[in-house]
Design a protein around this motif. Structure first.
Motif, PDB file in Angstrom:
ATOM      1  N   ALA A  69      -5.453   4.594   3.244  1.00 48.37           N
ATOM      2  CA  ALA A  69      -5.900   3.212   3.478  1.00 48.37           C
ATOM      3  C   ALA A  69      -5.401   2.295   2.369  1.00 48.37           C
ATOM      4  O   ALA A  69      -5.284   1.087   2.549  1.00 48.37           O
ATOM      5  N   LYS A  70      -5.078   2.880   1.229  1.00 43.43           N
ATOM      6  CA  LYS A  70      -4.589   2.079   0.103  1.00 43.43           C
ATOM      7  C   LYS A  70      -3.267   1.380   0.434  1.00 43.43           C
ATOM      8  O   LYS A  70      -2.955   0.347  -0.130  1.00 43.43           O
ATOM      9  N   ARG A  71      -2.507   1.983   1.367  1.00 39.50           N
ATOM     10  CA  ARG A  71      -1.239   1.351   1.735  1.00 39.50           C
ATOM     11  C   ARG A  71      -1.471   0.060   2.511  1.00 39.50           C
ATOM     12  O   ARG A  71      -0.600  -0.788   2.602  1.00 39.50           O
ATOM     13  N   LEU A  72      -2.667  -0.069   3.096  1.00 42.80           N
ATOM     14  CA  LEU A  72      -2.933  -1.216   3.963  1.00 42.80           C
ATOM     15  C   LEU A  72      -3.760  -2.296   3.271  1.00 42.80           C
ATOM     16  O   LEU A  72      -3.753  -3.456   3.677  1.00 42.80           O
ATOM     17  N   ILE A  73      -4.474  -1.902   2.214  1.00 41.89           N
ATOM     18  CA  ILE A  73      -5.446  -2.822   1.645  1.00 41.89           C
ATOM     19  C   ILE A  73      -4.784  -4.101   1.138  1.00 41.89           C
ATOM     20  O   ILE A  73      -3.731  -4.062   0.510  1.00 41.89           O
ATOM     21  N   GLY A  74      -5.397  -5.226   1.501  1.00 44.98           N
ATOM     22  CA  GLY A  74      -4.920  -6.523   1.027  1.00 44.98           C
ATOM     23  C   GLY A  74      -3.605  -6.978   1.633  1.00 44.98           C
ATOM     24  O   GLY A  74      -3.001  -7.928   1.154  1.00 44.98           O
TER      25      GLY A  74
END
Lengths: 523, 410
Positions: A69-74
């Motif tokens: 999910a870090k790839r998508l955050i923000g």
């Protein structure tokens, strides 16, 4: 007073650390592991799982298991990174009301900060169980290339998880803090961070506990996954040659190849050769076909050699930015799982002319550094000081659509810089100040943070009025911009607020919802 | 006991932001009163400190409020908003506005405050003086100076501390330090800086680079800065001044101690320490003085508490007894009595339990204390603990009827 924890919120794994009696310690989870998979899942019967529990059921429930999910955050839904993830991820990524990317699993729509919050809450719980007391404050790390929105979203995730995020710091900086802890003397160090999806190199200088970032560079599209892809295409080619079947047409086969490639890559860090066996990978008129192939370490090294060389080019660029020769580097520290690869270690050692530092664990060093920074902030003593920097350049749009940078990235904060600008037309009575953030030379390639107009300029020939524009970043990273007409003393200013993809109300709603769920879980 | 208590006494009193207590002429008792003003204590509480009669406390605070020495919560709206803006007056682009005054109420030691003010005095000087290096210092010396000073002036050092009006100053100090370091560590800008500084030695540092600007600070602010710098160039004198003051407070305190005016003695010695924190002799004496003062204070409290108790003003009595326990931690009887009040008047089981346990720990062989603790446990639903204490009470006095009854009920 409650303790401050350091959390390395990773793309694939997360880690939590604390300072205990002045010594940094990584906190193991209830399973005894020092890292926890950054995974969240909803089971068929609606149960919410985090970490190892989520990972264990991922194969049978891939559609409702979130990883990375870090790839998508923000990020905006229409950004290339999100598009890339949509192709690769088995779970559904949908567009949110604020043009953000959201994740739909188990019939529910989750924002990315919400997903990250599940992981952070789990890390908080791990720490609380270990300490036997509530934990409320944390320092969280992010990649050096994260922009304002991504940082703010990570902060929001912390808030949702019930944490007050004292600071967001860069992963390489955290690694440097962990290395510099309790170390005296002057040293220049290089942090070579090769993770799953990104590559970062930072040059830092430290002296008796003060740490200064000299330069960072990196490639957000280069990481361990590229190594996997190389192996996959190697397997696909070999299989096509042997069996005449193109495996890229079959999504299921591709996923199996991907998993096998990743595993083979990791195994090859310890062993000289591995065997990949994928029975029933395809079938045709003549019946089922099996893939069985020996991959020696040499083959892998040949496949990825250019990628590794590529990172060294970035290293040189970074050294140049830092105005430091390769021979001036006293210590090289490797971070990120992919840096375990012998080829990477060898290439780095050859390039710097010295063996990388052995004393740190690449999986734990970032969380430890975060814990050290947390302690440095709240404690009274002055053993460690991080001279933190601003991650992206700041400036204003100028005539002709150019971007005039007033504060270059990697500038130590708090800082204040000003520059005199002027008018471009005769008798121009007002100027528009458009505040931009980014690295592009063209104004429109950068993020617009805000704008305002300074009026009441006395009639004069173009180029004569002097408009003093000053940028100010305070210790908490809050940016304010002021423009002053030096002739009249008239002044206008704005404070730029970093905005994530969630409003305060939304965050509050999510917190309440998660709390309800917590209660439900306990019943 | 009639207690005069008006609305204003509920208000908190704090030192004004620009008040420098060292400039006031105070008697030791007034000094003691001032030393207790910390922004948290209410006027009413100050009246009960006992160093001065309540009326005298009122008079002092009224006068000080008029003179702007203290601010009474809820009445100083104007001054407060001024104070809140104070950091902004220290302009971020390096212009130094009004400098803050020393303030003992902050989370910053006076030494650090003085150091900051001294450093602020340098901000106007050429860059190498800001860094404290010679004009021809090499890159390494410059970096070393910058790192060393950063450790003292970086805002993170004061993270979340109450730095009051110093907040803006700290940030300004660091920014100027950073500016000096950046300009001097780059050979190109350094050459330019040196040319400009040689041409106009008195100019503000910001003018050294870029295009000409008009002076950044107002004449008034500069005048104040000069005064401040003048004072600080006599830093030694300031320190000696403080030490002398501390000594006179200490002597007054010792006189009071010999004459058995314990509260006054404690206040004066406390003040002496505030003015000269490094003096070990003062600190050592303070322990003795404080013990005596606590005894005295608890005596007053107990008298008031008993008075309230006789007037059947039980809530007040409980509060006063509770305060007295703090000063008489060795008094089992008092702890027990207060436990009973906490239990019966306030139904504060947690505090009641603490107090009863304190009594039992101090005097383990008094059955009555055990029984009280047992009753509190029982009320709190902690039956096993209650049973244990009832049994202990019966071991001490096998005829204890209440304990027997309690045990039967369980």
């Amino acid at each position: 007073m409650s303790r401050v924890i350091g959390i390395d919120l990773g793309t694939t794994n997360s880690c939590v650390a604390i300072l205990e009696n002045g010594q940094p310690a990584v906190i193991p989870n209830s399973g005894g592991y020092k890292t926890t998979p950054s995974m969240f899942a909803i089971t068929q019967d609606g149960k919410r799982l985090v970490g190892h529990l989520a990972k264990r059921q991922a194969v049978t429930n891939s559609k409702a298991t979130v990883h990375g999910a870090k790839r998508l955050i923000g990020r905006r839904f229409d950004s290339p990174e999100v598009e890339h993830s949509r192709e690769l991820c088995p779970y559904d990524i949908v567009e949110g009301p604020n043009e953000d990317a959201r994740i739909e699993i188990g019939g529910k729509n989750f924002t990315c900060p919400e997903i990250s919050a599940f992981i952070l809450r789990e890390m908080r719980r791990v720490a609380e169980e270990y300490l036997g007391e509530p934990v409320q404050e944390a320092v969280i790390t992010v990649p050096a290339y994260f922009n304002d929105a991504q940082r703010q979203c990570t902060k929001d995730a912390g808030k949702i998880a019930g944490l007050e995020v004292l600071r967001i710091i860069n992963e390489p900086t955290a690694a440097a803090m962990a290395y510099g802890f309790n170390r005296t003397g002057e040293e220049k160090i290089a942090i070579y961070d090769l993770g799953g999806g990104t590559f970062d190199i930072s040059i830092l200088e430290m002296s008796d506990g003060v740490i200064e970032v000299l330069a960072t560079a990196g490639n957000t599209f280069l990481g361990g996954e590229d190594f996997d892809r190389r192996i996959v295409s190697h397997l696909v080619d070999a299989f096509r040659e042997a069996e005449g079947i193109d495996l890229t047409q079959d999504a299921m086969a591709l996923q199996r190849l991907k998993d096998a490639a990743e595993k083979a890559k990791c195994d090859l860090s310890q062993r000289e050769t591995v065997e990949i066996n994928l029975p029933f990978i395809a079938s045709d008129d003549e019946g089922p076909r099996h893939l069985s192939m020996e991959v020696p370490r040499e083959t892998l090294e040949r496949l990825v050699d250019d990628i590794v060389r590529g990172t060294l080019k970035t290293v040189d660029q970074c050294l140049q930015d830092a105005n430091v020769g390769v021979g001036d580097i006293d210590q090289v520290i490797l971070v990120g799982g992919q840096s375990r690869m012998p080829l990477v270690q060898q290439a780095v050692a050859d390039h710097f002319g010295k063996r990388p530092h052995k004393g740190v664990n690449p999986d734990e060093v970032v969380a430890i550094g975060a814990a050290i920074q947390g302690e440095a902030l709240v404690s009274e003593d002055d053993n460690m000081l991080l001279l933190d920097v601003t991650p992206l350049s700041l400036g204003i749009a100028t005539f002709g659509g150019h971007f005039a940078k007033l504060i270059e990235r990697n500038t130590t904060v708090p800082v204040c810089k000003s520059h005199i600008f002027t008018t471009t037309r005769d008798n121009q009575s007002a100027v528009k100040i458009r505040v931009l953030q980014g690295e592009g030379d063209i104004a429109q390639d950068n993020d617009l943070l805000g704008e305002f107009v300074l009026g009441g300029i006395r009639p004069a020939r173009k180029g004569e009025p002097e408009i003093d524009v000053s940028f100010d970043i305070d210790a908490n990273g809050i940016v304010s911009v002021a423009a002053r007409d030096t002739a009249t003393g008239k002044e206008q200013s704005i404070t730029v607020n970093a905005t994530g993809t969630l409003s305060d109300d939304e965050i509050q709603n999510i917190i309440e919802e998660q709390e309800l769920y917590e209660v439900a879980l306990k019943e | 006991m009639p207690v005069e208590f008006s609305e204003r006494h509920a208000r908190k009193v704090r030192l004004a932001d620009d008040c420098d207590p060292t400039t006031l002429r105070l008697s030791p008792t007034e000094g003691y009163l001032l030393s207790r003003i910390d922004g948290q204590t209410t006027w009413g509480e100050l009246r009960q400190m006992g160093a001065l009669p309540p009326d005298a406390v009122d008079a002092c605070i009224e006068d000080w409020a008029k003179e702007g020495v203290v601010v009474i919560d809820g009445t100083g709206g104007m001054e407060r908003s001024k104070a809140a803006e104070a950091p902004k007056r220290v302009r971020s682009n390096g212009a130094i506005g009004d400098l803050p005054s020393l303030d003992e109420g902050l989370d910053l030691s006076l030494e650090i405050q003085e150091e900051l003010l001294a450093f602020a005095g340098l901000l106007d000087k050429p860059y190498h003086e800001v860094l404290g290096v010679s004009k021809d210092a090499d890159a390494r010396e410059i970096k070393k100076a910058y790192f060393g000073l950063s450790k003292r002036f970086h805002p993170d050092r004061y993270f979340r501390r109450n730095t009051g009006a110093f907040e803006g100053l700290i940030e300004t100090c660091f920014k100027r330090l950073l500016e000096a370091y950046e300009l001097l560590s780059d050979p190109n800008t350094r050459a330019e800086v040196q040319r400009t500084e040689a041409a106009a030695p008195a100019s503000a540092p910001s003018e050294a680079v870029g295009k000409p600007k008009k002076p950044l600070t107002s004449i008034e602010a500069r005048k104040r800065l000069r005064q401040r710098v003048g004072q600080l160039s006599g830093h030694k004198r300031v320190v000696q001044d403080r030490k002398r003051k501390a000594k006179s407070f200490f002597e007054a305190g010792m006189t009071a101690f010999r004459e058995e005016r314990w509260l006054e003695a404690s206040g004066s010695v406390r003040l002496a320490i505030a003015f000269d924190p490094d003096n070990q002799a003062y600190r050592e004496s303070f322990a003795d003085v404080q013990r005596k003062a606590h005894e005295e204070r608890s005596k007053v409290l107990l008298k008031q508490a008993n008075g309230a108790y006789e007037m059947r003003d039980l809530k007040d009595a409980y509060k006063l007894f509770n305060d007295a326990v703090h000063f008489r931690p060795f008094d089992a009887e008092l702890a027990h009595r207060t436990a009973n009040l906490a239990f019966s008047v306030e139904n504060d089981l947690k505090r009641a339990k603490e107090l009863a346990q304190q009594a039992v720990e101090l005097e383990p062989d008094v059955g009555e204390y055990r029984r009280t603790l047992a009753q509190i446990f029982e009320e709190a639903g902690m039956d096993a603990n209650a049973r244990r204490e009832y049994e202990a009470a019966l071991r001490i006095d096998p005829k204890d009827k209440e304990a027997k009854a309690g045990l039967r009920k369980l």
